[in-house]
Design an enzyme around this catalytic site. Structure first.
Site, PDB file in Angstrom:
ATOM      1  CG  ASN A   9      -1.724   1.215   1.422  1.00 37.17           C
ATOM      2  OD1 ASN A   9      -1.726   2.093   0.556  1.00 37.17           O
ATOM      3  ND2 ASN A   9      -2.429   1.304   2.537  1.00 37.17           N
ATOM      4  CE  LYS A  11      -0.188   3.068   4.860  1.00 36.72           C
ATOM      5  NZ  LYS A  11      -0.085   3.116   6.305  1.00 36.72           N
ATOM      6  CG  HIS A  94      -5.828   1.793   5.393  1.00 35.67           C
ATOM      7  ND1 HIS A  94      -5.321   2.717   6.281  1.00 35.67           N
ATOM      8  CD2 HIS A  94      -4.836   0.888   5.172  1.00 35.67           C
ATOM      9  CE1 HIS A  94      -4.068   2.385   6.568  1.00 35.67           C
ATOM     10  NE2 HIS A  94      -3.747   1.286   5.909  1.00 35.67           N
ATOM     11  CD  GLU A  96      -2.926   5.321   6.958  1.00 35.32           C
ATOM     12  OE1 GLU A  96      -2.946   5.382   5.715  1.00 35.32           O
ATOM     13  OE2 GLU A  96      -2.015   4.750   7.592  1.00 35.32           O
ATOM     14  CD  GLU A 166      -3.353  -2.450   7.365  1.00 32.66           C
ATOM     15  OE1 GLU A 166      -2.345  -2.724   6.710  1.00 32.66           O
ATOM     16  OE2 GLU A 166      -3.929  -1.353   7.278  1.00 32.66           O
ATOM     17  N   GLY A 172       2.760   2.223  10.926  1.00 34.00           N
ATOM     18  CA  GLY A 172       3.715   3.318  10.772  1.00 34.00           C
ATOM     19  C   GLY A 172       4.436   3.680  12.060  1.00 34.00           C
ATOM     20  CB  SER A 212       5.537  -1.892  11.942  1.00 33.71           C
ATOM     21  OG  SER A 212       5.147  -0.559  12.228  1.00 33.71           O
TER      22      SER A 212
END
Ligand code: 13P
Length: 249
Positions: A9, A11, A94, A96, A166, A172, A212
């Site tokens: 991904n 991003k 996702h 985010e 996730e 991250g 990660s």
């Protein structure tokens, strides 16, 4: 036996030139690779990356899609537009999107159903926040996101659904769920799928881990019985870090 499925991904990173270079390196590096692969570049990069990955075995994915087919939806991108570019897979829900852009389960479910209706594979992301894990609610949060995300999805279409677990606190941050914790949650999500669809679909569904994932921890994570691949963020932006993950095992 489920295939391992390793997805990058990208991003909101990379220019067209950088994306073309990365996609070219991945095509070269994954030639003859034994797992399933996907890259999900930003919308503006899809047209550049599509011809590079075409025929390589690396699927082309998008990071989001609108819940409507077309119309007055400023700033949104439709599944019809994505299909036109050769996109085969859409990442939906996702964290985010959920936490920064406040997408709720109802909206995500509409997107899932629309994408499936148009023949896409869907990677449905689920995962708990740190405070939810600390409060002992990680399982119920992931169960609820899975159940609500798949509401109204029939068993025949489940073949085109991948779940990505996730944990939000691992994205991250350099913090990874331990292989044991990740595997336990994957097993839990598989049982949730079993309750919804029965044991064969539960056994067959691919559940990726994201958060990660790095060359140093990929093989250990993937060794978990219920972990069928990875959805990689930061480490997917360089061939030097994505290729060792994608070539694990
Ligand atoms: P990182 O690998 O950068 O933690 O991102 C994970 C992710 O969100 C993939 O979708």
């Amino acid at each position: 036996m489920r295939d391992y499925y390793i997805a990058g991904n990208w991003k909101m990173h990379l220019t067209r030139r950088e994306a073309a270079d990365l996609a070219g390196a991945l095509v070269k590096g994954l030639k003859g690779g034994k797992h399933r692969y996907l890259v999900a570049p930003g919308f503006t990069l899809l047209e550049t990356v599509a011809p590079i990955v075409k025929g390589s075995g690396i699927r082309l994915g998008a990071q989001n899609a609108a819940a409507e087919e077309q119309g007055a939806h400023t700033g949104e991108v439709s599944v019809l537009q994505l299909k036109d570019l050769g996109v085969e897979t859409v990442i939906l829900g996702h964290s985010e999107r959920r936490h920064t852009y406040l997408e709720d389960d109802g909206l995500i479910n509409r997107k899932v159903k629309l994408a499936l209706k148009h023949g896409f594979e869907v990677i449905l992301c689920v995962g708990e926040l740190l405070e939810e894990r600390q409060a002992g609610r990680a399982e119920t949060v992931c169960e609820s996101q899975t159940v609500k995300g798949l509401e109204g999805v029939n068993a025949a279409d489940l073949d085109r659904v991948v779940i990505a677990y996730e944990p939000v606190w691992a994205i991250g941050t350099g913090k990874t769920a331990t292989p044991e914790d990740a595997n336990a949650m994957h097993g839990w999500i598989r049982r949730v799928i079993g309750k919804l669809y029965g044991s064969a679909p539960a056994e067959g569904i691919i559940i990726q881990y994201g958060g990660s994932v790095k060359p140093e921890n990929a093989a250990q994570l993937m060794a978990g019985e219920h972990i069928d691949g990875a959805l990689v963020g930061g480490a997917s932006l360089k061939a030097e870090t994505f290729l060792p993950i994608a070539r694990f095992g």
